[in-house]
Write an enzyme that holds these catalytic residues in place. Structure first.
Site, PDB file in Angstrom:
ATOM      1  N   ASP A  25     -10.803   8.838  26.227  1.00 55.25           N
ATOM      2  CA  ASP A  25      -9.857   7.713  26.630  1.00 55.25           C
ATOM      3  C   ASP A  25      -8.670   6.635  25.493  1.00 55.25           C
ATOM      4  O   ASP A  25      -9.100   6.373  24.761  1.00 55.25           O
ATOM      5  CB  ASP A  25     -10.744   6.700  27.159  1.00 55.25           C
ATOM      6  CG  ASP A  25     -10.594   4.981  28.095  1.00 55.25           C
ATOM      7  OD1 ASP A  25      -9.222   5.400  28.394  1.00 55.25           O
ATOM      8  OD2 ASP A  25     -11.177   4.066  27.966  1.00 55.25           O
ATOM      9  N   LYS A  86       0.406   2.478  22.301  1.00 61.46           N
ATOM     10  CA  LYS A  86      -0.064   2.909  23.921  1.00 61.46           C
ATOM     11  C   LYS A  86       1.509   2.292  24.814  1.00 61.46           C
ATOM     12  O   LYS A  86       2.336   2.744  25.949  1.00 61.46           O
ATOM     13  CB  LYS A  86      -1.302   2.975  25.287  1.00 61.46           C
ATOM     14  CG  LYS A  86      -1.137   3.649  25.399  1.00 61.46           C
ATOM     15  CD  LYS A  86      -2.191   3.166  26.527  1.00 61.46           C
ATOM     16  CE  LYS A  86      -2.652   4.715  27.689  1.00 61.46           C
ATOM     17  NZ  LYS A  86      -4.262   4.233  28.213  1.00 61.46           N
ATOM     18  N   GLU A 185      -6.538   7.353  34.638  1.00 64.36           N
ATOM     19  CA  GLU A 185      -7.111   7.131  34.760  1.00 64.36           C
ATOM     20  C   GLU A 185      -8.448   6.660  35.802  1.00 64.36           C
ATOM     21  O   GLU A 185      -9.114   6.601  35.567  1.00 64.36           O
ATOM     22  CB  GLU A 185      -6.827   6.091  33.168  1.00 64.36           C
ATOM     23  CG  GLU A 185      -6.896   6.008  31.789  1.00 64.36           C
ATOM     24  CD  GLU A 185      -5.710   5.179  31.184  1.00 64.36           C
ATOM     25  OE1 GLU A 185      -5.382   3.833  32.103  1.00 64.36           O
ATOM     26  OE2 GLU A 185      -5.341   5.322  29.744  1.00 64.36           O
ATOM     27  N   ASP A 207      -7.772  -0.882  37.673  1.00 68.01           N
ATOM     28  CA  ASP A 207      -8.028  -0.358  36.661  1.00 68.01           C
ATOM     29  C   ASP A 207      -7.049  -1.361  35.742  1.00 68.01           C
ATOM     30  O   ASP A 207      -5.524  -1.324  35.680  1.00 68.01           O
ATOM     31  CB  ASP A 207      -7.242   0.992  36.331  1.00 68.01           C
ATOM     32  CG  ASP A 207      -7.777   1.226  34.121  1.00 68.01           C
ATOM     33  OD1 ASP A 207      -8.055   0.615  34.119  1.00 68.01           O
ATOM     34  OD2 ASP A 207      -7.714   3.280  34.363  1.00 68.01           O
TER      35      ASP A 207
END
Length: 620
Positions: A25, A86, A185, A207
């Site tokens: 992850d 990210k 994800e 999420d």
């Protein structure tokens, strides 16, 4: 008697020997690596027993620090310490500058449009920085598992576009990792809950991580995970909660938000700590630059309510896209550290009218799901139940057609991997080449969509307009990466391209594109109708003018020619019109006034073809 050791082809002769694969992850704030150990899928810890690796990288003159050590230096060395990288993946320099106060770095332009961050070790791209995090996780996994990895399943937000996915794969390659698959994800979370609970039905995966928000609606049936719809916000996460608290502190202290990078980092860390403490207690004391005060949980909830509302709006849209009703959703899975905030769980529960599932650690559930899938892809589940994962593309893919129209070949929320083909034709007589313009988006006109690539198909045999058949095929692989090919069916002429844009959509771009597609649907429909009418008008006008040039004097009486010329002139004037009804009516009028002329031309052509031939020759 000697015994032969026999194994199935491709399998180890030792039944207990496994191919080592992991799930990673790669998060905005924190990252994890997980693997199957002793029959249980679990995150892997470092030498200090910590399973969470802060997604922070610090460049020093002689080495690179990753994780907790780097994060602790963010205040004292903000320019050489990169966090939340990210958010920069697959983006252009101008895009990342829009993030402003959250990015206290010195950005420089490189040879590509990718942004580079100036450090003591030189300019570093987001891909290089991400590779340092992935390398640390790979080394941790190989040490914990006692061998070399055959590959990894790496998770990405469902809303990551082609450029962002490609950047992630490039970072993995730099880190020495073989990518078995990029996995959305939310889908990874569904894998974890689906296996543990044998769940079936329609579920929502909410999420909310450090920097991005994703909502996915999935249908689980006997090990098949089908993503029915995705949505989200690429610029919404726990970092934004921190920012809201930081702004509140500055407001209470009567200070400007224009802080030095070190002070800015210190304030954001203070805000993050307050947010985390408010998940367990009703109030926290804060002190900053001579000011001190108390932030209550109730006030914190009030501050973040607008941000939560943005996420719930995306949830409603995703549910609407699936065609199912809210009450049909049987479970809501919470993913990401920011879902620990009590207000988030409360508001999500109110929307879906059920208690969200939080049994699996929301920080670990994605890595656990990725590890489960990695076991399957590494071939360690022979003879056991295998998962089928059906992800979807977030935005429609298509081509530009005449009139600047977007012709969708693969519509959004189509399950991947997928291949779709559609036939197109030439617009002009004798056309021997065609420009293929690949687009992404939901609007009807190309001006409202994103250009992905252009390539040319040459070698089309010269024919009359509309006679050539060009088949264009779109293929999206399991990682969500796109390739497009075009083939002229008569000659076999072919051209293709792999779509690898140099940077991805800007912050909020995907959400904006979807929002505009809904809010401007009526306007787009009218604009498309007008463009289609204008293309037809132009085609008819050119055909009539060409026919008049060849046969006008021979087959028409003067008064007939005048009538046709008048309608041709009127049609030419309307090519600049914005009235689709008027254009449609004029197409009809021009067609009617030229009907007799067209019939005479046809008769003349037939008579010329039959001249001098006997009946029996025609019958033969």
């Amino acid at each position: 008697m000697a015994l032969l050791q026999i194994a199935e082809p491709g399998q180890s002769p030792q039944p207990h020997q496994r191919r080592l694969a992991v799930g990673i992850d790669l998060g905005t704030t924190n990252s994890l690596v997980a693997a199957l150990r002793s029959g249980v899928t679990t995150p892997l810890a470092d030498a200090d027993g910590q399973v969470i690796l802060p997604s922070a990288v610090r460049y020093l003159a002689d080495r690179v620090a990753v994780g907790r050590e780097a994060l602790q230096a963010a205040v004292v060395d903000p320019f050489n310490t990169v966090i939340s990288v990210k958010r920069l993946m697959g983006r252009g320099l101008e895009d990342v500058k829009q993030l402003g106060e959250q990015l206290p770095y010195h950005f420089v332009a490189g040879d590509s449009q990718m942004p580079f961050i100036e450090t003591v070790q030189g300019a570093k791209s987001p891909v290089e920085i991400s590779s340092e995090i992935l390398r640390a996780l790979r080394e941790r996994a190989e040490q914990a598992l006692g061998g070399e990895l055959v590959g990894a399943v790496i998770t990405v937000p469902a809303y990551f576009d082609d450029a962002q996915r490609q950047a992630t794969k490039d970072a993995a390659r730099l880190a020495g990792l073989n990518v078995l698959r990029l996995l959305n994800e939310p889908t990874a979370a569904a894998v974890a809950y689906g296996l543990d609970r044998q769940a079936e039905g329609v579920i929502a995966v909410y999420d909310l991580g450090g920097g991005t928000f994703d909502i996915s609606i999935l249908r689980l049936t006997q090990g098949v995970f089908e993503v029915l719809a995705t949505g989200g916000d690429t610029a919404l996460g726990g970092d934004d909660f921190d920012l809201v608290i930081a702004h509140w502190v500055l407001q209470q202290a009567g200070q400007s938000s224009d802080l030095e990078p070190g002070a800015q980092r210190a304030l954001l860390q203070l805000a993050c700590a307050a947010k985390e403490r408010l998940t367990r207690q009703d109030a926290v004391e804060l002190a900053h630059a001579g000011w001190s005060g108390v932030l209550t949980r109730a006030l914190f909830h009030e501050l973040i309510d607008p941000l939560i509302a943005r996420s719930l709006k995306a949830c409603r849209r995703a549910v609407r896209d699936t065609g199912v009703e809210l009450e049909e959703i049987s479970a809501v899975v919470m993913v990401g550290g920011s879902t620990r905030v009590p207000r988030v769980r409360e508001r999500v529960g109110e929307l879906f009218q059920r208690q969200p599932l939080t049994d699996i650690d929301p920080d670990q559930v994605v890595a656990i799901g990725a590890a489960i899938q990695a076991e399957t892809l590494a071939g360690n589940n022979r003879g056991g139940d295998e998962l089928l994962l059906l992800d979807v593309i977030p935005l429609s893919l298509g081509l530009e057609t005449m009139g600047g129209l977007m012709e969708k070949v693969i519509v959004r929320n189509t399950t991947i991997p997928v291949a779709r083909a559609q036939e197109f034709t030439t617009y002009k007589d004798g056309q021997t080449a065609m420009m293929i313009h690949v687009l992404q988006g939901e609007r009807e006109l190309i001006s409202g969509c994103r250009s992905l690539a252009r390539f040319e198909l040459r070698g089309i045999p010269p024919m009359v307009a509309g006679a050539a058949k060009v088949r264009v095929t779109f293929q999206v692989d399991a990682d969500g990466l796109l390739s497009v090919s075009a083939r002229e069916l008569a000659s076999g002429a072919e051209a293709s391209i792999e779509v690898k844009p140099s940077y991805g959509l800007s912050d909020g771009e995907i959400a904006r594109m979807l929002e505009e597609s809904f809010s401007k649907a009526g306007e787009d429909k009218a604009a498309r109708a007008l463009r289609e009418q204008l293309v037809e008008a132009q085609r008819l006008l050119e055909a009539v003018q060409a026919a008049l040039l060849v046969d006008g004097e021979r087959l028409l009486q003067p008064e007939e020619r005048l009538a046709i010329d008048a309608e041709v002139h009127r049609m030419g004037e309307l090519l600049e019109s914005t009235d689709s009804v008027a254009v449609e009516q004029q197409i009809r009028k021009l067609g009617q006034v030229t009907d007799a002329f067209a019939a005479r031309r046809l008769d003349s052509t037939v008579k010329a073809a039959l001249a001098g031939r006997r009946l029996n020759e025609i019958e033969d």
